[in-house]
Scaffold this active site. Structure first.
Site, mmCIF file in Angstrom:
data_model
loop_
_atom_site.group_PDB
_atom_site.id
_atom_site.type_symbol
_atom_site.label_atom_id
_atom_site.label_comp_id
_atom_site.label_asym_id
_atom_site.label_seq_id
_atom_site.Cartn_x
_atom_site.Cartn_y
_atom_site.Cartn_z
ATOM 1 N N HIS A 3 44.509 47.937 43.046
ATOM 2 C CA HIS A 3 44.729 47.175 41.824
ATOM 3 C C HIS A 3 46.155 47.321 41.296
ATOM 4 C CE1 HIS A 3 40.306 46.706 41.473
ATOM 5 N NE2 HIS A 3 40.630 45.638 40.764
ATOM 6 N N ASN A 62 33.012 41.246 41.194
ATOM 7 C CA ASN A 62 34.023 41.234 42.256
ATOM 8 C C ASN A 62 33.383 41.624 43.596
ATOM 9 O OD1 ASN A 62 36.503 40.818 43.371
ATOM 10 N ND2 ASN A 62 37.569 42.398 42.196
#
Length: 496
Positions: A379, A348
């Site tokens: 998140h 990521n």
């Protein structure tokens, strides 16, 4: 986890047009909609590059095309829930256009992260603690990254003096506030609306205006035959290579991933009948099986951007063109990582760069802990995320201490170095699996059950290392901060 292929309308947020195909394939409708839109986006990207290139269409036309298709994809995939995306975008543009430069980054950050957090909380209520593979929070997370990145870069460009910026901040600083058209295009373009990645505003505008390739080529001063006009690299090779990777990842997801359900690692009978080493090995297999869906989604997103002509990163010393400006992962470096930092730095990647831009480089104290905390909040609010990122803090710090104390003993010969690399590879892969398991399990109860079955061994080892070993052993060179490597893929590939 994801809803079933025949899920009811209450758990399906997008268009039901492809429901018959979903039921026939036995794949959840949200996943079918996502893949269908991304494949259509790939086709649109080819058309965008061939028929709406900067030489054939003005930047206004290119902006409008990118916005319209992006909005259509969002509505098709998420239905009425896509309103959350548009509301946040317009709220943020209001801040961008009216807030003082001194506070523009603060207001944008608070509003974007606050709205995202409220939406994360609503997801738990709407989907009854389940999680759809492609619900509306995914694009909202990417847009939050873009909103905050741009706000900080505008603040750097207008509100701060150049000498007070790092070289990277100075290079990415934005000197003028964007127009509404530019802002909407940057946030809602069809290339990144569904799966990202987040890119820098200056790079995106240069791409739309036709300066992207030349700008990157000028950075390495590569001029052919003394001509003023620089070579224009084609993304064809990169697109074909990444499409193959995406296809293999999809096949693995449809076969390997479904053969190793994550719920089995916390099954009572499995825990009772297996040894510690068996449970640890199975955890590794299960976590490996969870990767292909990310490899597929992120690689396909990279392909779409490259097919549109966006993502060129420059030329290496051998004269080879590279299209990894927007790459979100380096699979080889992930699977061969010999340190926690190397693993995180290649997974990521664009989110890591965002965390570095808005948090790590600007935090007045405890940058590592604050960066992990921000990552957890971004998140979502599932407890498993916080188990993962809090554990990750201690893993990062302990790994750094071990490296500082012992690595220099194994660099005197090739056999010693190889044995050190093999050992650190095994420990890194297992420690990452141990750390990210709660991220997949989501809830508190299965997380505690898993860690109890593994005797909390990694937590105990981390605390032991941090308490016993010196942080900066004498006679040993000082190491870089553990999160300093949070930047683009080119830099993450070097010095590992």
């Amino acid at each position: 986890m994801a809803a079933g292929a025949g899920s009811s309308p209450s758990t399906t947020t997008g268009c039901a047009l492809l429901r018959p195909l979903s039921q026939r394939l036995g794949i959840p409708l949200d996943q079918v909609n996502f893949v269908a839109c991304q494949l259509f986006a790939l086709l649109a990207a080819f058309c965008f590059r061939l028929y709406l290139s900067p030489s054939r269409a003005g930047s206004g036309v290119r902006h409008v095309f990118a916005i319209v298709f992006g909005i259509c994809f969002a509505v098709f995939c998420f239905g009425w829930y896509s309103i959350h995306i548009f509301v946040l975008v317009m709220l943020s543009y209001g801040i961008m256009s009216t807030a003082s430069i001194a506070n523009i980054h603060r207001y944008s950050f608070v509003v974007a992260m606050g709205y995202l957090t409220v939406c994360h909380a609503s997801r738990i209520y709407i989907f009854h603690y389940g999680i759809l593979t492609t619900d509306f929070s995914g694009p909202l997370m990417i847009i939050t990254q873009k909103i905050t990145t741009l706000a900080f870069q505008v603040h750097d460009g207008i509100g701060r003096k150049a000498e007070g910026l790092s070289s990277e901040q100075n290079q990415l600083a934005v000197k003028t506030r964007p127009s509404l058209l530019e802002y909407l295009s940057y946030l809602l373009n069809f290339m990144s609306i569904l799966a990202g990645p987040c890119s820098n505003y200056k790079d995106y505008i240069a791409f739309i205006e036709g300066r992207h390739l030349q700008m990157k080529l000028l950075e390495v001063s590569r001029k052919p035959n003394g001509n003023d006009k620089l070579l224009e690299p084609s993304p064809r090779g990169a697109v074909l290579r990444k499409l193959c990777i995406a296809l293999v990842s999809l096949l693995l997801f449809l076969t390997f991933t479904k053969s190793f359900p994550v719920a089995y690692i916390v099954d009572d009978q499995f825990i009772e009948k297996t040894s510690f080493l068996t449970r640890l090995c199975y955890l590794y297999v299960v976590m490996q099986a969870s990767k292909p869906k990310y490899y597929f989604a992120w690689t396909l997103a990279d392909v779409i951007n490259n097919a549109a002509g966006y993502g060129f990163s420059g030329v290496d010393e051998k004269g080879c063109f590279h299209w990894d400006l927007l790459s979100n992962l380096n699979i080889w470096n992930i699977e061969t990582a010999t340190s926690f930092k190397m693993y995180v730095g290649n997974w990521n990647i664009q989110t890591t760069a965002w965390l570095k831009c808005v948090c790590y480089d600007r935090a007045p104290w405890y940058p590592t802990a604050l960066t992990f905390l921000l990552s957890a909040v971004w998140h979502g609010i599932y407890p498993g995320y916080y188990f993962t990122f809090i554990t990750g803090i201690f893993m990062t710090l302990a790994a750094r201490v071990i490296r500082n104390n012992f690595r220099h003993f194994f660099t005197s010969s090739k056999p010693l170095k190889m044995s050190y690399d093999v050992a650190t590879w095994m420990v890194t892969q297992l420690s990452v699996c141990y750390t990210v398991a709660p991220f997949v399990l989501l809830a508190v109860e299965p997380t505690i059950k898993l860690y109890r079955s593994l005797y909390f061994h990694m937590h105990i080892l981390c605390f032991f290392v941090l308490l016993v070993l010196p942080k900066n052993p004498e006679g040993h060179s000082k190491r870089q901060p553990p999160v300093r490597g949070m930047q683009n893929s080119d830099r993450n590939k070097k010095g590992k």
